[in-house]
Design a protein around this motif. Structure first.
Motif, PDB file in Angstrom:
ATOM      1  N   UNK A  27       0.859  -1.262  -0.008  1.00 22.40           N
ATOM      2  CA  UNK A  27      -0.066   0.104   0.081  1.00 22.40           C
ATOM      3  C   UNK A  27       0.783   1.200  -0.082  1.00 22.40           C
ATOM      4  N   UNK A  28       1.808   1.337   0.815  1.00 22.24           N
ATOM      5  CA  UNK A  28       2.855   2.456   0.893  1.00 22.24           C
ATOM      6  C   UNK A  28       3.263   2.731  -0.310  1.00 22.24           C
ATOM      7  N   UNK A  29       3.947   1.486  -0.985  1.00 23.93           N
ATOM      8  CA  UNK A  29       4.739   1.947  -2.540  1.00 23.93           C
ATOM      9  C   UNK A  29       3.451   2.323  -3.537  1.00 23.93           C
ATOM     10  N   UNK A  30       2.428   1.665  -3.370  1.00 18.94           N
ATOM     11  CA  UNK A  30       1.509   2.254  -4.670  1.00 18.94           C
ATOM     12  C   UNK A  30       1.221   3.473  -4.251  1.00 18.94           C
ATOM     13  N   UNK A  31       0.979   4.264  -3.008  1.00 14.51           N
ATOM     14  CA  UNK A  31       0.638   5.356  -2.662  1.00 14.51           C
ATOM     15  C   UNK A  31       1.859   6.383  -3.205  1.00 14.51           C
ATOM     16  N   UNK A  32       2.978   6.103  -2.875  1.00 12.18           N
ATOM     17  CA  UNK A  32       4.181   6.836  -3.240  1.00 12.18           C
ATOM     18  C   UNK A  32       4.365   6.972  -4.556  1.00 12.18           C
ATOM     19  N   UNK A  33       4.134   5.841  -5.310  1.00 13.64           N
ATOM     20  CA  UNK A  33       4.371   5.527  -6.852  1.00 13.64           C
ATOM     21  C   UNK A  33       3.367   6.562  -7.502  1.00 13.64           C
ATOM     22  N   UNK A  61       4.585  10.311  -6.883  1.00 10.74           N
ATOM     23  CA  UNK A  61       5.761  10.496  -7.554  1.00 10.74           C
ATOM     24  C   UNK A  61       5.429  10.826  -8.989  1.00 10.74           C
ATOM     25  N   UNK A  62       4.623   9.616  -9.556  1.00  7.77           N
ATOM     26  CA  UNK A  62       4.366   9.918 -10.868  1.00  7.77           C
ATOM     27  C   UNK A  62       3.633  11.026 -11.435  1.00  7.77           C
ATOM     28  N   UNK A  63       2.635  11.287 -10.487  1.00  4.59           N
ATOM     29  CA  UNK A  63       1.681  12.362 -10.857  1.00  4.59           C
ATOM     30  C   UNK A  63       2.787  13.822 -10.778  1.00  4.59           C
ATOM     31  N   UNK A  64       3.616  13.977  -9.721  1.00  2.00           N
ATOM     32  CA  UNK A  64       4.257  15.048  -9.709  1.00  2.00           C
ATOM     33  C   UNK A  64       5.384  15.370 -10.888  1.00  2.00           C
TER      34      UNK A  64
END
Length: 148
Positions: free
Chosen positions: A11-17, A20-23
């Motif tokens: 869950x943490x990796x999906x959220x950060x991905x 980061x991808x959005x930014x």
């Protein structure tokens, strides 16, 4: 069954991905980022043109007045069109504008290019495993959407 730790990490990796991808895509497209809530509205309207504001509020689990504000802001930005339902004039139907469709398509092009570049840096087995997970992530998304 996976461990709680493995699920939390996933869950943490999906959220950060996602963040980061959005930014990075917004920076690459040289645009100001839309607030996440506005993006959610645009995605819903793209998936269901003509959806009502009330239904958007229900799907997002938010107050109708919050959605009214989001719709007003998106309309003012030229990204959303609202029309009265011809059968019930109290109901507002939503549709993407051409500017929104263009912006979303542009975002998708930049996102695809960024992901392609990042995936190319991984070794082939890792890249293949990530790409092979897409149908399973779609199934997970469907399962999450089905839950209240």
């Amino acid at each position: 069954m996976p461990s709680d730790e493995a699920v939390a990490r996933f869950g943490a990796v999906l959220g950060e991905l996602h963040r980061l991808l959005r930014r990075k895509v917004v920076a690459r497209a040289n645009r100001d980022a839309l607030p996440e809530a506005q993006v959610e509205v645009l995605h819903l309207v793209r998936a269901e043109p003509g959806i009502s504001g009330k239904e958007v509020a229900r799907r997002l689990g938010t107050a109708p007045n919050t959605v009214s504000t989001l719709v007003r802001d998106l309309t003012d930005a030229g990204l959303l069109a609202r029309d009265r339902d011809p059968e019930d004039r109290r109901v507002v139907r939503l549709a993407l504008t051409e500017a929104a469709r263009t912006r979303m398509a542009d975002y998708a092009v930049h996102r695809s290019a960024l992901l392609t570049e990042a995936l190319a840096t991984l070794d082939p087995p890792a890249r293949d495993a990530i790409l092979a997970a897409a149908p399973h992530l779609d199934a997970l998304l469907t399962a999450l959407r089905a839950r209240p």
